[in-house]
Write a protein that holds these residues in place. Structure first.
Motif, PDB file in Angstrom:
ATOM      1  N   LYS A 151       8.272   4.656  -6.006  1.00 35.74           N
ATOM      2  CA  LYS A 151       9.718   4.713  -5.805  1.00 35.74           C
ATOM      3  C   LYS A 151      10.109   4.396  -4.359  1.00 35.74           C
ATOM      4  O   LYS A 151      11.202   3.888  -4.105  1.00 35.74           O
ATOM      5  CB  LYS A 151      10.249   6.093  -6.182  1.00 35.74           C
ATOM      6  N   THR A 152       9.250   4.739  -3.433  1.00 37.59           N
ATOM      7  CA  THR A 152       9.557   4.550  -2.006  1.00 37.59           C
ATOM      8  C   THR A 152       8.439   3.779  -1.331  1.00 37.59           C
ATOM      9  O   THR A 152       7.922   4.180  -0.290  1.00 37.59           O
ATOM     10  CB  THR A 152       9.753   5.912  -1.319  1.00 37.59           C
ATOM     11  N   ALA A 153       8.084   2.662  -1.900  1.00 37.34           N
ATOM     12  CA  ALA A 153       6.933   1.899  -1.398  1.00 37.34           C
ATOM     13  C   ALA A 153       7.139   1.414   0.024  1.00 37.34           C
ATOM     14  O   ALA A 153       6.234   1.493   0.862  1.00 37.34           O
ATOM     15  CB  ALA A 153       6.658   0.718  -2.329  1.00 37.34           C
ATOM     16  N   VAL A 154       8.334   0.909   0.329  1.00 31.69           N
ATOM     17  CA  VAL A 154       8.593   0.386   1.670  1.00 31.69           C
ATOM     18  C   VAL A 154       8.571   1.513   2.690  1.00 31.69           C
ATOM     19  O   VAL A 154       7.918   1.410   3.733  1.00 31.69           O
ATOM     20  CB  VAL A 154       9.936  -0.364   1.711  1.00 31.69           C
ATOM     21  N   ARG A 206       1.481  -1.202  -5.151  1.00 30.20           N
ATOM     22  CA  ARG A 206       1.767  -2.228  -6.153  1.00 30.20           C
ATOM     23  C   ARG A 206       3.272  -2.397  -6.369  1.00 30.20           C
ATOM     24  O   ARG A 206       3.722  -3.445  -6.841  1.00 30.20           O
ATOM     25  CB  ARG A 206       1.097  -1.868  -7.478  1.00 30.20           C
ATOM     26  N   ALA A 207       4.038  -1.370  -6.043  1.00 33.68           N
ATOM     27  CA  ALA A 207       5.489  -1.428  -6.266  1.00 33.68           C
ATOM     28  C   ALA A 207       6.202  -2.316  -5.253  1.00 33.68           C
ATOM     29  O   ALA A 207       7.387  -2.635  -5.421  1.00 33.68           O
ATOM     30  CB  ALA A 207       6.081  -0.022  -6.227  1.00 33.68           C
ATOM     31  N   LEU A 208       5.524  -2.708  -4.188  1.00 33.86           N
ATOM     32  CA  LEU A 208       6.128  -3.628  -3.222  1.00 33.86           C
ATOM     33  C   LEU A 208       6.417  -4.964  -3.898  1.00 33.86           C
ATOM     34  O   LEU A 208       5.551  -5.541  -4.546  1.00 33.86           O
ATOM     35  CB  LEU A 208       5.189  -3.854  -2.036  1.00 33.86           C
ATOM     36  N   THR A 209       7.621  -5.458  -3.714  1.00 37.57           N
ATOM     37  CA  THR A 209       7.992  -6.732  -4.312  1.00 37.57           C
ATOM     38  C   THR A 209       7.912  -7.846  -3.274  1.00 37.57           C
ATOM     39  O   THR A 209       7.802  -7.585  -2.064  1.00 37.57           O
ATOM     40  CB  THR A 209       9.432  -6.681  -4.854  1.00 37.57           C
TER      41      THR A 209
END
Length: 519
Positions: free
Chosen positions: A499-502, A393-396
């Motif tokens: 914090k490190t989604a990518v 979900r943290a991916l923008t």
């Protein structure tokens, strides 16, 4: 962690550096921090701009990670530096070198009258002295070497204690003796051909200027290597009214003269540990059908060529040997010259072995994952798909765009850059090989033949690698390459993926393809 220092010079150097960046994206330089200096007189050059955009995209993708990584995509850390001499419009040799002052300085030695400009007149015609330097040295290496050498010294004087990209790059070399440094450039053109013989010494002079004690010994404390790229491309005569410009019909003669110099010059042979000679018999015409040839600037965007990947593989070879040299001597006191030929396989195709020799399996696996990921993150839009799952979900939207854009630059530029529509980096490599008479390049030909409306259904599980390859994975009758990958990828939540989604997405993608293909 290892550190590798790379200097890309001129248009050819920029394209070789692009190859290195794509190798980093594949994971060929695990656990490595790369300091990359792009050096060109023509700062508006299209290849210069393309490299900057590529590295900017790479660094946005890796921005959620501290330092380097291994066994994943985009594993290297890239620090980008640039330097262009200050040649504004209208700047020429006479202005930069204060030719009028030298001309005004007359002497009389025993009845022989001479001017300090006489030596210059032996090597430079009035037309050469007055040509605009904004588009580079235009194959006038007798002038370019001197101007580049002094431009680097001047930059050190001007920015001592203040800092600039070039100053910071030199200071890094000064503080880390034993550094590995590799230079990219052609020997037949202007900026690269002018710089390769003198650049290590110019950097040493800059180090002396910047150091407190005036020492700054870079040559004996670091390991330098370079490629000698001979005339591998040609172009139509540029549409210009200038009296001095580069013409590709002289490239073979330029290459011959340069190779003779490199072979005989003691300074060059004592400076470099290895010189890699790369070229081919038949140059490839790179003039675009939809554009006129130009002397430089943004419109000069030459396509990628498999020769430049061979140059990047030479940089990889030097890096591996230099690391080994730190434990057990590999290099001698004088440069070794390596002559590279491109061997094809039984099907007259350029294979993974053609470029990386004994590391062919590593290259096949890393490049294969990158190629499959180009379909996954491009037409199949997998990064956007993951945003709907709790673990990512943290991916923008910006993350998704950066990932998609990089893989477009790698494979297919469709809808990305109107100035360079169509083929991305690896497709341009393949096209250059086919134009030179090879029947194939690395992967199955079907992998390069996808159209925008069919790429999403490409069966990369079985049609990515050549038919004789052992690398493939099976899917059920009611499944697809994409569905099988997605199932194996899974939906597990990562503890730190917010914090490190990518990085988490790319690591799991790498691991999933590794397992499916049986790497």
């Amino acid at each position: 962690m290892n550190v590798y220092n790379i200097i890309a010079i001129g248009g050819t150097g920029m394209r070789c550096a692009e190859c290195v960046v794509h190798l980093c994206a594949m994971g060929m330089f695990d656990d490595t921090e790369i300091n990359l200096l792009a050096l060109d007189t023509d700062y508006k050059n299209g290849n210069f701009k393309r490299l900057k955009n590529l590295i900017g995209n790479y660094n946005r993708i890796t921005s959620d990670r501290d330092g380097v990584a291994s066994n994943t995509l985009f594993s290297a850390k890239i620090n980008y530096y640039t330097f262009s001499p200050d040649y504004s419009a209208g700047t020429n040799y006479d202005i930069v070198a204060h030719y009028s002052d030298a001309q005004a300085s007359t002497h009389d030695d025993d009845g022989v009258k001479w001017q300090e400009s006489d030596l210059v007149d032996l090597f430079l015609t009035p037309e050469m002295r007055k040509m605009d330097l904004q588009h580079g040295y235009r194959a006038q290496t007798q002038m370019g070497s001197m101007l580049m050498y002094h431009a680097i010294k001047e930059e050190a004087y001007k920015n001592k204690g203040k800092g600039s990209d070039l100053v910071r790059y030199v200071e890094n070399l000064m503080t880390t003796p034993g550094s590995i440094v590799f230079l990219f450039g052609s020997v037949f053109g202007g900026t690269g051909a002018s710089s390769i013989p003198v650049l290590p010494h110019a950097l040493q002079e800059a180090a002396k200027i910047l150091s407190k004690d005036g020492q700054g010994d870079l040559l004996s404390k670091n390991m330098f290597g370079t490629v000698m790229l001979t005339n591998y491309f040609s172009f139509d005569a540029p549409n210009t009214t200038d009296s001095v410009f580069a013409t590709s019909d002289k490239f073979a003669l330029n290459s011959q003269a340069a190779l003779s110099f490199y072979n005989e010059d003691e300074t060059v042979r004592s400076t470099y540990k290895r010189l890699y000679m790369i070229g081919r018999e038949k140059p490839r015409n790179v003039s675009r059908r939809d554009a006129e040839s130009v002397t430089g600037g943004d419109a000069q965007r030459n396509p990628e060529d498999y020769i430049e990947l061979a140059a990047a593989s030479a940089a990889y070879d030097f890096y591996q040997n230099a690391k080994a040299h730190m434990d057990k001597p590999v290099f001698g006191d004088e440069a070794e010259i390596f002559y590279r030929t491109m061997s094809s396989d039984d099907n007259n195709s350029l294979s993974f072995e053609s470029f990386f020799g004994t590391d062919k399996d590593k290259f096949a696996q890393k490049c294969g994952i990158m190629m499959a990921s180009a379909f996954l993150f491009g037409p199949q839009d997998f990064a956007n798909n993951r945003r709907r799952h709790e673990s990512f979900r943290a991916l923008t939207e910006e993350n998704v765009k950066d990932i998609r854009d990089f893989f477009r630059m790698f494979y297919d530029l469709e809808c990305l850059d109107e100035k360079e529509p169509g083929s991305g980096w690896i497709k341009q490599m393949q096209e250059s090989a086919i134009e030179q008479g090879y029947q194939g390049f690395l992967f199955n030909q079907a992998a390069y033949s996808t159209a925008p409306n069919t790429a999403g259904k490409f069966k990369y599980n079985e049609k990515l690698f050549p038919e004789t390859s052992k690398y493939h994975y099976s899917v059920s009758l009611i499944s697809s390459a994409y569905d099988t990958f997605k199932k194996e990828f899974g939906d597990n939540v990562f503890g730190d993926s917010d914090k490190t989604a990518v990085s988490a997405l790319l690591k799991r993608t790498y691991d999933t393809f590794t397992k499916l293909y049986g790497f």
